[in-house]
Design a protein around this motif. Sequence first.
Motif, PDB file in Angstrom:
ATOM      1  N   ARG A 136       0.836  -1.194   0.000  1.00 22.03           N
ATOM      2  CA  ARG A 136       0.000   0.000   0.000  1.00 22.03           C
ATOM      3  C   ARG A 136       0.868   1.241   0.000  1.00 22.03           C
ATOM      4  NH1 ARG A 136      -3.828  -0.531   4.893  1.00 22.03           N
ATOM      5  NH2 ARG A 136      -4.537   1.548   4.200  1.00 22.03           N
ATOM      6  N   ASP A 137       0.328   2.297  -0.587  1.00 21.49           N
ATOM      7  CA  ASP A 137       0.947   3.606  -0.563  1.00 21.49           C
ATOM      8  C   ASP A 137      -0.095   4.551   0.032  1.00 21.49           C
ATOM      9  OD1 ASP A 137       1.971   6.133  -1.052  1.00 21.49           O
ATOM     10  OD2 ASP A 137       2.807   5.609  -2.991  1.00 21.49           O
ATOM     11  N   ASN A 138       0.036   4.847   1.299  1.00 25.20           N
ATOM     12  CA  ASN A 138      -0.974   5.660   1.975  1.00 25.20           C
ATOM     13  C   ASN A 138      -0.988   7.094   1.466  1.00 25.20           C
ATOM     14  OD1 ASN A 138      -1.964   3.516   3.436  1.00 25.20           O
ATOM     15  ND2 ASN A 138      -0.762   3.975   5.277  1.00 25.20           N
ATOM     16  N   ALA A 139       0.125   7.562   0.935  1.00 33.68           N
ATOM     17  CA  ALA A 139       0.162   8.913   0.384  1.00 33.68           C
ATOM     18  C   ALA A 139      -0.681   9.009  -0.886  1.00 33.68           C
ATOM     19  CB  ALA A 139       1.594   9.321   0.090  1.00 33.68           C
ATOM     20  N   LYS A 140      -0.842   7.880  -1.575  1.00 31.97           N
ATOM     21  CA  LYS A 140      -1.630   7.850  -2.810  1.00 31.97           C
ATOM     22  C   LYS A 140      -2.993   7.202  -2.612  1.00 31.97           C
ATOM     23  CE  LYS A 140       2.382   7.705  -5.892  1.00 31.97           C
ATOM     24  NZ  LYS A 140       3.078   6.959  -6.975  1.00 31.97           N
ATOM     25  N   ASN A 141      -3.308   6.806  -1.373  1.00 29.30           N
ATOM     26  CA  ASN A 141      -4.588   6.130  -1.095  1.00 29.30           C
ATOM     27  C   ASN A 141      -4.792   4.924  -2.016  1.00 29.30           C
ATOM     28  OD1 ASN A 141      -5.076   8.031   0.834  1.00 29.30           O
ATOM     29  ND2 ASN A 141      -6.902   8.884  -0.110  1.00 29.30           N
ATOM     30  N   THR A 142      -3.747   4.148  -2.176  1.00 27.68           N
ATOM     31  CA  THR A 142      -3.790   3.044  -3.125  1.00 27.68           C
ATOM     32  C   THR A 142      -3.201   1.779  -2.509  1.00 27.68           C
ATOM     33  OG1 THR A 142      -3.625   4.578  -4.990  1.00 27.68           O
ATOM     34  CG2 THR A 142      -3.114   2.275  -5.436  1.00 27.68           C
ATOM     35  N   VAL A 143      -3.839   0.657  -2.806  1.00 32.92           N
ATOM     36  CA  VAL A 143      -3.317  -0.645  -2.426  1.00 32.92           C
ATOM     37  C   VAL A 143      -3.069  -1.436  -3.710  1.00 32.92           C
ATOM     38  CG1 VAL A 143      -5.611  -1.667  -2.121  1.00 32.92           C
ATOM     39  CG2 VAL A 143      -3.652  -2.651  -0.935  1.00 32.92           C
ATOM     40  N   TYR A 144      -2.021  -2.254  -3.693  1.00 32.26           N
ATOM     41  CA  TYR A 144      -1.605  -2.992  -4.875  1.00 32.26           C
ATOM     42  C   TYR A 144      -1.603  -4.492  -4.598  1.00 32.26           C
ATOM     43  CZ  TYR A 144       0.272   1.641  -5.927  1.00 32.26           C
ATOM     44  OH  TYR A 144       0.422   2.995  -6.132  1.00 32.26           O
ATOM     45  N   LEU A 145      -1.738  -5.243  -5.668  1.00 25.51           N
ATOM     46  CA  LEU A 145      -1.561  -6.688  -5.598  1.00 25.51           C
ATOM     47  C   LEU A 145      -0.666  -7.098  -6.761  1.00 25.51           C
ATOM     48  CD1 LEU A 145      -2.336  -9.303  -4.070  1.00 25.51           C
ATOM     49  CD2 LEU A 145      -4.116  -9.636  -5.797  1.00 25.51           C
ATOM     50  N   GLN A 146       0.568  -7.445  -6.442  1.00 30.83           N
ATOM     51  CA  GLN A 146       1.495  -7.943  -7.447  1.00 30.83           C
ATOM     52  C   GLN A 146       1.341  -9.459  -7.519  1.00 30.83           C
ATOM     53  OE1 GLN A 146       3.722  -6.276  -9.534  1.00 30.83           O
ATOM     54  NE2 GLN A 146       4.027  -8.304 -10.453  1.00 30.83           N
ATOM     55  N   MET A 147       1.049  -9.959  -8.706  1.00 29.94           N
ATOM     56  CA  MET A 147       0.826 -11.388  -8.887  1.00 29.94           C
ATOM     57  C   MET A 147       1.860 -11.942  -9.854  1.00 29.94           C
ATOM     58  SD  MET A 147      -3.341 -11.390  -9.151  1.00 29.94           S
ATOM     59  CE  MET A 147      -3.369 -10.408 -10.643  1.00 29.94           C
ATOM     60  N   ASN A 148       2.645 -12.875  -9.375  1.00 27.35           N
ATOM     61  CA  ASN A 148       3.683 -13.511 -10.184  1.00 27.35           C
ATOM     62  C   ASN A 148       3.400 -14.993 -10.321  1.00 27.35           C
ATOM     63  OD1 ASN A 148       5.066 -11.017 -10.274  1.00 27.35           O
ATOM     64  ND2 ASN A 148       6.184 -11.508  -8.396  1.00 27.35           N
ATOM     65  N   SER A 149       4.066 -15.616 -11.276  1.00 27.05           N
ATOM     66  CA  SER A 149       3.918 -17.060 -11.504  1.00 27.05           C
ATOM     67  C   SER A 149       2.447 -17.450 -11.575  1.00 27.05           C
ATOM     68  CB  SER A 149       4.628 -17.846 -10.393  1.00 27.05           C
ATOM     69  OG  SER A 149       5.985 -17.501 -10.325  1.00 27.05           O
ATOM     70  N   LEU A 150       1.710 -16.711 -12.346  1.00 31.24           N
ATOM     71  CA  LEU A 150       0.265 -16.933 -12.412  1.00 31.24           C
ATOM     72  C   LEU A 150      -0.069 -18.284 -13.026  1.00 31.24           C
ATOM     73  CD1 LEU A 150      -0.790 -13.329 -13.346  1.00 31.24           C
ATOM     74  CD2 LEU A 150      -1.696 -14.627 -11.414  1.00 31.24           C
ATOM     75  N   LYS A 151      -1.161 -18.861 -12.530  1.00 32.31           N
ATOM     76  CA  LYS A 151      -1.644 -20.165 -12.976  1.00 32.31           C
ATOM     77  C   LYS A 151      -3.060 -20.015 -13.521  1.00 32.31           C
ATOM     78  CE  LYS A 151       0.757 -22.246  -9.023  1.00 32.31           C
ATOM     79  NZ  LYS A 151       0.587 -23.081  -7.802  1.00 32.31           N
ATOM     80  N   PRO A 152      -3.477 -20.939 -14.382  1.00 30.42           N
ATOM     81  CA  PRO A 152      -4.868 -20.869 -14.856  1.00 30.42           C
ATOM     82  C   PRO A 152      -5.878 -20.850 -13.709  1.00 30.42           C
ATOM     83  CG  PRO A 152      -3.604 -22.350 -16.244  1.00 30.42           C
ATOM     84  CD  PRO A 152      -2.701 -21.955 -15.101  1.00 30.42           C
ATOM     85  N   GLY A 153      -5.568 -21.495 -12.613  1.00 30.14           N
ATOM     86  CA  GLY A 153      -6.454 -21.513 -11.461  1.00 30.14           C
ATOM     87  C   GLY A 153      -6.598 -20.170 -10.764  1.00 30.14           C
ATOM     88  N   ASP A 154      -5.758 -19.204 -11.132  1.00 35.56           N
ATOM     89  CA  ASP A 154      -5.879 -17.843 -10.582  1.00 35.56           C
ATOM     90  C   ASP A 154      -6.914 -17.016 -11.337  1.00 35.56           C
ATOM     91  OD1 ASP A 154      -2.323 -17.895 -10.190  1.00 35.56           O
ATOM     92  OD2 ASP A 154      -3.825 -18.185  -8.618  1.00 35.56           O
ATOM     93  N   THR A 155      -7.441 -17.556 -12.406  1.00 31.79           N
ATOM     94  CA  THR A 155      -8.446 -16.837 -13.188  1.00 31.79           C
ATOM     95  C   THR A 155      -9.681 -16.557 -12.341  1.00 31.79           C
ATOM     96  OG1 THR A 155      -7.700 -17.763 -15.279  1.00 31.79           O
ATOM     97  CG2 THR A 155      -9.979 -16.980 -15.182  1.00 31.79           C
ATOM     98  N   ALA A 156     -10.058 -15.293 -12.266  1.00 31.16           N
ATOM     99  CA  ALA A 156     -11.189 -14.882 -11.435  1.00 31.16           C
ATOM    100  C   ALA A 156     -11.410 -13.387 -11.586  1.00 31.16           C
ATOM    101  CB  ALA A 156     -10.930 -15.209  -9.962  1.00 31.16           C
ATOM    102  N   VAL A 157     -12.493 -12.907 -11.011  1.00 32.47           N
ATOM    103  CA  VAL A 157     -12.668 -11.471 -10.805  1.00 32.47           C
ATOM    104  C   VAL A 157     -12.045 -11.138  -9.456  1.00 32.47           C
ATOM    105  CG1 VAL A 157     -14.298  -9.580 -10.541  1.00 32.47           C
ATOM    106  CG2 VAL A 157     -14.769 -11.408 -12.185  1.00 32.47           C
ATOM    107  N   TYR A 158     -11.192 -10.140  -9.455  1.00 28.18           N
ATOM    108  CA  TYR A 158     -10.477  -9.747  -8.245  1.00 28.18           C
ATOM    109  C   TYR A 158     -11.087  -8.462  -7.680  1.00 28.18           C
ATOM    110  CZ  TYR A 158      -6.916 -13.279  -8.868  1.00 28.18           C
ATOM    111  OH  TYR A 158      -6.260 -14.479  -8.962  1.00 28.18           O
TER     112      TYR A 158
END
Length: 127
Positions: free
Chosen positions: A72-94
Amino acid sequence: QVQLVESGRGLVQAGGSLRLSCAASGRTFSSYAMGWFRQAPGKEREFVAGISWSGRNTYYPDSVKGRFTISRDNAKNTVYLQMNSLKPGDTAVYYCALARGVYADYDRRAPDEYDYWGQGTQVTVSS
């Protein structure tokens, strides 16, 4: 009223990476823990990452530990999700979500512990 807006949707091949962002407005973002969830067709909404209000502590289920990183970057009011080594099973609405209660710092994985939700962003991982 809180508004959460996700961005970063995409189609990637298995093994690839993607970063999601969630911009918050309408409340003192830095006082609240945040989480990311996902929901695939026909499945229940699933917790994938959480971060304390300060950013010092993060939480992951075993299914994504070591592959996903929340920040998260509280100065930007933003949260992030870095996703690596993605798999077909990660397919979804986030979805990103803002947790209930200020200055909370503990592991919360149930959707009903979160009061506000974004609209969701589609992530598709092809094999």
